[in-house]
Design an enzyme around this catalytic site. Structure first.
Site, mmCIF file in Angstrom:
data_model
loop_
_atom_site.group_PDB
_atom_site.id
_atom_site.type_symbol
_atom_site.label_atom_id
_atom_site.label_comp_id
_atom_site.label_asym_id
_atom_site.label_seq_id
_atom_site.Cartn_x
_atom_site.Cartn_y
_atom_site.Cartn_z
ATOM 1 C CE LYS A 8 -4.006 -2.368 2.021
ATOM 2 N NZ LYS A 8 -5.182 -2.148 2.988
ATOM 3 C CG HIS A 85 -6.779 -2.742 -3.094
ATOM 4 N ND1 HIS A 85 -7.214 -1.984 -1.997
ATOM 5 C CD2 HIS A 85 -6.529 -4.110 -2.330
ATOM 6 C CE1 HIS A 85 -7.035 -2.597 -0.752
ATOM 7 N NE2 HIS A 85 -6.536 -3.826 -1.073
ATOM 8 C CD GLU A 133 -8.363 -7.632 -0.720
ATOM 9 O OE1 GLU A 133 -7.331 -7.717 0.067
ATOM 10 O OE2 GLU A 133 -8.376 -6.816 -1.511
ATOM 11 C CB ILE A 138 -9.421 -4.329 4.153
ATOM 12 C CG1 ILE A 138 -10.149 -5.264 3.004
ATOM 13 C CG2 ILE A 138 -8.079 -3.682 3.768
ATOM 14 C CD1 ILE A 138 -10.343 -4.416 1.644
ATOM 15 N N GLY A 173 -7.598 -9.051 6.349
ATOM 16 C CA GLY A 173 -7.387 -9.451 7.707
ATOM 17 C C GLY A 173 -6.646 -10.630 8.037
ATOM 18 C CB ALA A 194 -1.731 -4.879 3.274
ATOM 19 C CB SER A 195 -1.364 -4.118 8.222
ATOM 20 O OG SER A 195 -2.413 -4.947 8.508
#
Length: 214
Positions: A8, A85, A133, A138, A173, A194-195
């Site tokens: 991101k 996205h 998603e 998210i 998640g 991502a995170s």
């Protein structure tokens, strides 16, 4: 199982994450790709990790200031691209155009969608893969595979009903190896996250925990 790490616009070191992803992929045999900001595509690709763009626009060369050209992304070393996205939504015609632009440039494609109905519509456009998603999950701490496994199962069925060749990925998640294994049990052939990696203090350790059950 395919693992695609979307960086991101997080304030992480894309080269650190890319190098970790390359090494973990080499050690484990699991396919791992990294999707950095457009400005970092070439640097990330130089690490040798499979590299994906976060977006391409549905246009070719010409007067398109501010667009992300599929050919430019490919020239920078990208092998695939996300499309639509939840943080970069497109109209249906533009999703179709972006898929065509990516195919023209030789890029693999993954179209993101919110729910199984949208997954079916996206699969009908002929991408290589689709990713379900739910936006509410998210960036959260609970994966879609745990919160609502039926969404994943229904997405797999929706895509298969349209085109058996379209792979289905699971996003939102995902943060642990258990999440990855659960997604696979539900029929997904890949995951987007991502995170869980981009914000990790130790990206390599985070990636190793993801592939451990595989």
């Amino acid at each position: 199982m395919f693992i695609l790490v979307n960086l991101k616009a997080y304030p992480c070191d894309p080269i650190e994450v890319a190098s970790a992803a390359r090494d973990v992929a080499d050690d484990s045999g699991v396919r791992i790709a990294v999707s950095p900001q457009a400005a970092d595509l070439a640097r990330v690709a130089e690490t040798g990790v499979e590299t994906w763009a976060q977006h391409v626009d549905p246009n070719s060369h010409g007067s398109h200031t501010g667009s992300t050209l599929a050919e430019a992304v490919a020239d920078a070393g990208a092998q695939g691209t996300l499309i639509n996205h939840s943080e970069k939504r497109l109209r249906l015609a533009d999703i179709d155009g972006a898929i065509q632009a990516a195919e023209r440039a030789g890029l693999k494609t993954c179209v993101c969608a919110n729910n199984p109905a949208q997954i079916g519509a996206a699969a009908a456009l002929g991408p290589d893969s689709v990713a379900v998603e739910p936006p509410a999950l998210i960036g959260g701490d609970v994966s879609v595979a745990t919160a609502d496994p039926g969404i994943v199962e229904d997405a797999v069925e929706a895509a298969a009903a349209v085109d058996d060749d379209v792979a289905v990925y699971c996003g939102a998640g995902i943060s642990s190896g258990e999440d990855v294994a659960t997604a696979g049990d539900l029929g997904a052939s890949g995951i987007l996250l991502a995170s869980g990696v981009a914000k990790a203090d130790d990206p390599r350790a985070a990636l190793e925990s993801l592939v451990d059950p595989l």
